[in-house]
Design a protein around this motif. Structure first.
Motif, short mmCIF file in Angstrom:
data_model
loop_
_atom_site.label_atom_id
_atom_site.label_comp_id
_atom_site.label_asym_id
_atom_site.label_seq_id
_atom_site.Cartn_x
_atom_site.Cartn_y
_atom_site.Cartn_z
N ARG A 1 -0.74 5.25 3.14
CA ARG A 1 -1.28 4.86 1.83
C ARG A 1 -2.35 3.77 2.00
O ARG A 1 -3.37 4.00 2.58
N SER B 1 6.78 -0.34 7.71
CA SER B 1 5.85 0.37 6.82
C SER B 1 5.28 1.61 7.51
O SER B 1 5.14 2.67 6.90
N GLN C 1 7.80 7.84 3.27
CA GLN C 1 7.97 7.96 1.82
C GLN C 1 7.32 6.80 1.05
O GLN C 1 7.48 6.68 -0.15
N LEU C 2 6.59 5.94 1.76
CA LEU C 2 5.99 4.76 1.13
C LEU C 2 5.00 5.18 0.04
O LEU C 2 4.13 6.01 0.26
N SER C 3 5.13 4.60 -1.15
CA SER C 3 4.22 4.91 -2.26
C SER C 3 2.98 4.04 -2.17
O SER C 3 2.92 3.08 -1.39
N ASP C 4 1.97 4.36 -2.99
CA ASP C 4 0.75 3.54 -3.04
C ASP C 4 1.09 2.11 -3.40
O ASP C 4 0.58 1.16 -2.79
N GLU D 1 3.93 0.50 -3.04
CA GLU D 1 4.71 -0.16 -1.99
C GLU D 1 3.84 -0.53 -0.79
O GLU D 1 3.99 -1.61 -0.22
N SER D 2 2.91 0.36 -0.43
CA SER D 2 2.04 0.06 0.71
C SER D 2 1.09 -1.09 0.38
O SER D 2 0.80 -1.94 1.22
N ARG E 1 -0.03 -1.68 -13.78
CA ARG E 1 1.10 -1.37 -12.89
C ARG E 1 2.44 -1.66 -13.56
O ARG E 1 3.46 -1.14 -13.14
N ARG F 1 -0.68 6.64 -10.99
CA ARG F 1 -0.34 6.47 -9.58
C ARG F 1 0.86 5.55 -9.40
O ARG F 1 1.64 5.71 -8.47
N TYR F 2 1.02 4.59 -10.29
CA TYR F 2 2.10 3.61 -10.16
C TYR F 2 3.29 3.91 -11.07
O TYR F 2 4.20 3.09 -11.18
#
Length: 302
Positions: A43, A159, A164-167, A169-170, A259, A300-301
């Motif tokens: 991400r 990381s 599975q890291l989301s935008d 979270e990254s 967000r 996205r969030y």
């Protein structure tokens, strides 16, 4: 490097570096050449793992002109050691150490023996916002013995290993790394000079009136007890433009709200509450800064 196949490997490796990391030049050093490059994108985390030996990679004003300089390279040394130079400073980093290199200024990296390191691209806007545009110390060795360095390594590794890291979270992981390393990156001054204190006071004034329609350079200069020309010069010394800084600050705060809010919150209302009277202008400016429209950013969030 007389062997034709070795010369080909050298050129291929340099071409990869230029494609992934930005424009660099290189020259061979004594000993056998080794050059490998692995890229990874989790991400918001864009990083490259470089394995090299017998080569000097460098970046002059010529390479900077033909490349994107909106980054800092956060270098995590994994194996061996490397010598780095920037701003008349030279350091040697070993396994576990971290340093920061500014992509907008000339730099040089020497790999004499086999060395392996991760180069994480750190967007300039994140570091500058976190450091409040104070000077950051590049080519400064952050020792592996520092707890913040150890935590940063752990955060980076976890990381990278998490598919599975989301935008969101990254991006949070990237900002967390900056928060951890910021005290070491910032130059240590017991008492900031008068101009620096004045600049920080102006930034605080902007933040406290960021939603006000009266927030203009003329008003800021009057409230700060300086001329408009002095205000412009103060921001120019930091590579900034007053109006652009205010707009970007408002957009960053809009992004925070997007967000955290649901779809029932109207986009035009969010933009208006942070000083964007025209929704079309808000949407265009937001897309220029973040690459997507406010609506897409919120999706996205979700």
């Amino acid at each position: 490097m007389a062997c034709a196949s070795e010369q080909e490997k050298y050129q291929q490796w340099l071409a990869q570096i230029n494609q992934v990391c930005g424009s660099f030049a290189a020259r061979p050093l004594a000993g056998p050449f080794l050059g490998e490059l692995e890229t990874s994108y989790a991400r918001s985390l864009k990083l490259s793992t470089v394995t090299a030996a017998g080569v000097n990679l460098f970046r002059t004003r010529q390479e900077i002109k033909t490349s994107n300089d909106a980054w800092f390279y956060t270098v995590f040394q994994l194996e061996g050691n490397a010598t780095l130079e920037q701003d008349d400073k030279q350091i040697v980093i070993e396994a576990g150490d971290i340093t920061l290199i500014d992509a907008s200024r000339p730099c040089s990296i020497y790999w004499h023996d086999k060395s392996r390191q991760i180069s994480l691209l750190l967007p300039r806007q994140i570091l500058e916002q976190q450091c409040r545009f104070q000077e950051v110390s590049c080519a400064h060795k952050l020792s592996r013995t520092l707890p913040t360095v150890q935590l940063s390594y752990r955060l980076l590794q976890e990381s990278m290993d998490n598919a599975q890291l989301s935008d969101m979270e990254s991006e949070a992981a990237l900002e967390a790394m900056v928060c951890l390393l910021r005290p070491a990156f910032q130059q240590r001054e017991t008492a900031p000079p008068r101009k620096e204190r004045q600049f920080q006071n102006v930034l605080s004034l902007i933040d406290s009136h960021i939603q006000s329609e009266a927030l203009r350079p003329e008003w800021i200069a009057t409230e700060s007890g300086m001329s408009v020309r002095s205000l412009y010069r103060m921001f120019a010394d930091k590579g900034l433009v007053v109006a652009q800084y205010i707009k970007n600050r408002r957009l960053d705060l809009c992004a925070q709200v997007l967000r955290a809010t649901g779809d029932d919150e109207k986009l035009a209302g969010i933009g208006y509450s942070w000083g964007f009277a025209d929704h079309s202008h808000f949407s265009t400016a937001f897309k220029q800064r973040f690459g997507v429209s406010p609506g897409e950013y919120r999706k996205r969030y979700r």
